[in-house]
Motif scaffolding. Structure first.
Motif, PDB file in Angstrom:
ATOM      1  N   PRO A 323      -2.279   4.201 -28.454  1.00  0.00           N
ATOM      2  CA  PRO A 323      -1.289   3.885 -27.427  1.00  0.00           C
ATOM      3  C   PRO A 323      -0.013   3.268 -27.986  1.00  0.00           C
ATOM      4  N   HIS A 324       1.117   3.665 -27.407  1.00  0.00           N
ATOM      5  CA  HIS A 324       2.367   2.944 -27.612  1.00  0.00           C
ATOM      6  C   HIS A 324       2.338   1.710 -26.720  1.00  0.00           C
ATOM      7  N   ALA A 325       2.877   0.591 -27.197  1.00  0.00           N
ATOM      8  CA  ALA A 325       2.650  -0.682 -26.511  1.00  0.00           C
ATOM      9  C   ALA A 325       3.908  -1.257 -25.889  1.00  0.00           C
ATOM     10  N   GLY A 326       4.446  -0.570 -24.862  1.00  0.00           N
ATOM     11  CA  GLY A 326       5.538  -1.156 -24.106  1.00  0.00           C
ATOM     12  C   GLY A 326       5.121  -2.428 -23.395  1.00  0.00           C
ATOM     13  N   ASP A 327       3.821  -2.581 -23.191  1.00  0.00           N
ATOM     14  CA  ASP A 327       3.263  -3.792 -22.578  1.00  0.00           C
ATOM     15  C   ASP A 327       2.935  -4.851 -23.616  1.00  0.00           C
ATOM     16  N   MET A 328       3.295  -4.600 -24.878  1.00  0.00           N
ATOM     17  CA  MET A 328       2.953  -5.488 -25.988  1.00  0.00           C
ATOM     18  C   MET A 328       1.437  -5.659 -26.124  1.00  0.00           C
ATOM     19  N   PRO A 345     -10.814   3.732 -32.170  1.00  0.00           N
ATOM     20  CA  PRO A 345      -9.636   3.276 -31.441  1.00  0.00           C
ATOM     21  C   PRO A 345      -8.708   2.449 -32.325  1.00  0.00           C
ATOM     22  N   LEU A 346      -7.415   2.527 -32.009  1.00  0.00           N
ATOM     23  CA  LEU A 346      -6.388   1.805 -32.758  1.00  0.00           C
ATOM     24  C   LEU A 346      -5.303   1.402 -31.781  1.00  0.00           C
ATOM     25  N   LEU A 347      -4.768   0.177 -31.946  1.00  0.00           N
ATOM     26  CA  LEU A 347      -3.778  -0.367 -31.030  1.00  0.00           C
ATOM     27  C   LEU A 347      -2.521  -0.787 -31.773  1.00  0.00           C
ATOM     28  N   GLU A 348      -1.380  -0.633 -31.120  1.00  0.00           N
ATOM     29  CA  GLU A 348      -0.131  -1.189 -31.643  1.00  0.00           C
ATOM     30  C   GLU A 348       0.002  -2.632 -31.167  1.00  0.00           C
ATOM     31  N   PHE A 349       0.359  -3.523 -32.093  1.00  0.00           N
ATOM     32  CA  PHE A 349       0.519  -4.936 -31.745  1.00  0.00           C
ATOM     33  C   PHE A 349       1.935  -5.405 -32.044  1.00  0.00           C
ATOM     34  N   ILE A 350       2.581  -5.969 -31.021  1.00  0.00           N
ATOM     35  CA  ILE A 350       3.870  -6.640 -31.161  1.00  0.00           C
ATOM     36  C   ILE A 350       3.736  -7.948 -30.376  1.00  0.00           C
ATOM     37  N   PRO A 351       4.033  -9.099 -30.967  1.00  0.00           N
ATOM     38  CA  PRO A 351       3.655 -10.378 -30.347  1.00  0.00           C
ATOM     39  C   PRO A 351       4.706 -11.001 -29.431  1.00  0.00           C
ATOM     40  N   TRP A 352       5.703 -10.253 -29.001  1.00  0.00           N
ATOM     41  CA  TRP A 352       6.877 -10.858 -28.362  1.00  0.00           C
ATOM     42  C   TRP A 352       6.580 -11.577 -27.055  1.00  0.00           C
TER      43      TRP A 352
END
Length: 400
Positions: A323-328, A345-352
């Motif tokens: 998944p692309h993580a527009g929801d962070m 499974p694999l997730l994108e992580f951005i901590p904003w």
């Protein structure tokens, strides 16, 4: 801004609630409220298409007669008032008085409002996503379980890759430093941005990163649609030489043919999805063998309902689902790993936006722990709303 309920919302009457049992009566939607938060970033960041100083989180809260509140979110660079206006003016009148448990029926009913003719993608579709997420949040709360468990997922931690170290406005030296910090904290997968005006700069960037991080770290590259087909074709051998795991959005998101040509001739997987807004669009790309890494975003598709449709399609094609993580990652931490698929499974992580929510994500050594609280982890911390709410954005519709 408050909105009064009309008897007829643009010619489409809200469904009547008759002969309800006490339990069913508690599920009836009595109020819909929207607002948006602008969360400042620690430092200005940029990719090839946008420069950011904050990340905006539009929010919808759907209240039911028994006092429960379901929260839906999105994530945007700009225009949060547009998403809120779609919900306030078009969706809320059709929601108030309806059952919060009729998730699929509500999805179809809102999708086929007259707004369908101006929004099968983009703002209108993203607004529907917010509503759908809120309804799934309510469903998981009523079941007393986190959303991932309601959807049948396992409790195993999910591996993440980190996007927060490879931004295009940073020098190569800064990117290498930031990626090194992420690797020291346990991430074994990281992503860097490309898409400079001169493709040779991108080539140098990719080679420098690989040289420094070594062969054991998985690296992905993201062009954010900035290359034309010729540039992408020049870069494919460079990406392959540097061992890039995938190239994300190498060309314009709507150019299926260019994606297909790149995937056919290249040895690097093509990834796309953050700019595809429907399961029909994903189906076209998958059927054409135009992508190998499928990146549905629950905030760009119309919520959990449509995300699940795409996830099953991807698994059926034997493709990687990331998944692309527009929801962070706040909602996606529930969605990853809930469909039967060959790849882990694999997730994108951005901590904003971690400080926005009452229940923060938990990531240890690059692996996301499954949330434990009932719901979709979308409830907003009141202190975050006090600090970051945008004035003049949002409204409330109610029959209370």
């Amino acid at each position: 801004m408050d909105f009064e309920l009309a008897d007829d919302a643009l010619g489409l009457l809200s469904p009547a609630q008759t002969d309800l049992t006490p339990g069913e009566a508690g599920n009836v939607i009595v109020a819909v409220e929207t607002y948006a938060l602008a969360v400042p970033l620690a430092q200005p960041l940029a990719d090839s298409t946008a420069a950011l100083t904050s990340w905006i989180v539009p929010v919808v809260e759907i209240r039911t007669a028994d006092g429960r509140v379901g929260t839906g979110i999105s994530g945007v660079h700009t225009g949060p008032e547009l998403l809120c206006q779609v919900i306030d003016r078009y969706y809320a009148p059709a929601l108030v008085g309806a059952s919060s448990e009729d998730i699929l029926g509500t999805w179809k009913r809102l999708y086929w409002l007259p707004t369908h003719w101006i929004g099968r993608a983009g703002v209108v579709h993203m607004a529907l996503s917010m509503v759908d997420i809120a309804l799934w949040d309510l469903a998981a709360q009523r079941a007393g379980v986190p959303l991932w468990r309601l959807l049948g997922g396992s409790a195993d931690p999910i591996e993440t890759y980190n996007t927060d170290g490879g931004w295009l406005n940073l020098s190569v030296a800064d990117v290498v430093r930031d990626l090194g910090s992420l690797i020291d904290r346990g991430w074994r997968r990281v992503k860097i941005k490309v898409g400079k005006a001169d493709w040779r700069e991108d080539a140098s960037r990719v080679r420098a990163v690989r040289k420094v991080v070594g062969a054991d770290i998985t690296v992905m590259a993201d062009a954010n649609q900035r290359w034309d087909l010729a540039t992408a074709q020049r870069m494919l051998p460079v990406l392959a030489e540097a061992g890039m795991d995938w190239i994300e959005e190498p060309v314009h998101a709507d150019d299926l043919g260019a994606h297909q040509r790149l995937q056919v001739v290249g040895t690097v997987d093509v990834a796309a999805g953050e700019s595809l807004y429907s399961y029909h669009a994903f189906a076209s790309f998958m059927d054409a063998d135009a992508i190998r890494v499928v990146q549905p975003d629950v905030t760009r598709l119309a919520g959990v309902t449509e995300w699940l449709q795409v996830a099953h399609q991807a698994a059926g094609h034997g493709l990687r689902l990331v998944p692309h993580a527009g929801d962070m990652m706040q909602v996606h931490q529930h969605l990853a790993g809930v469909v039967l698929a060959e790849s882990p499974p694999l997730l994108e992580f951005i901590p904003w936006t971690q400080d926005v929510f009452e229940h923060r994500s938990v990531v240890n050594e690059g692996f996301a722990e499954r949330p434990r609280a009932p719901g979709a982890s979308t409830a907003v911390n009141p202190r975050a709303r006090e600090k970051w709410q945008l004035k003049g954005v949002g409204g409330r519709t109610s029959n209370e």
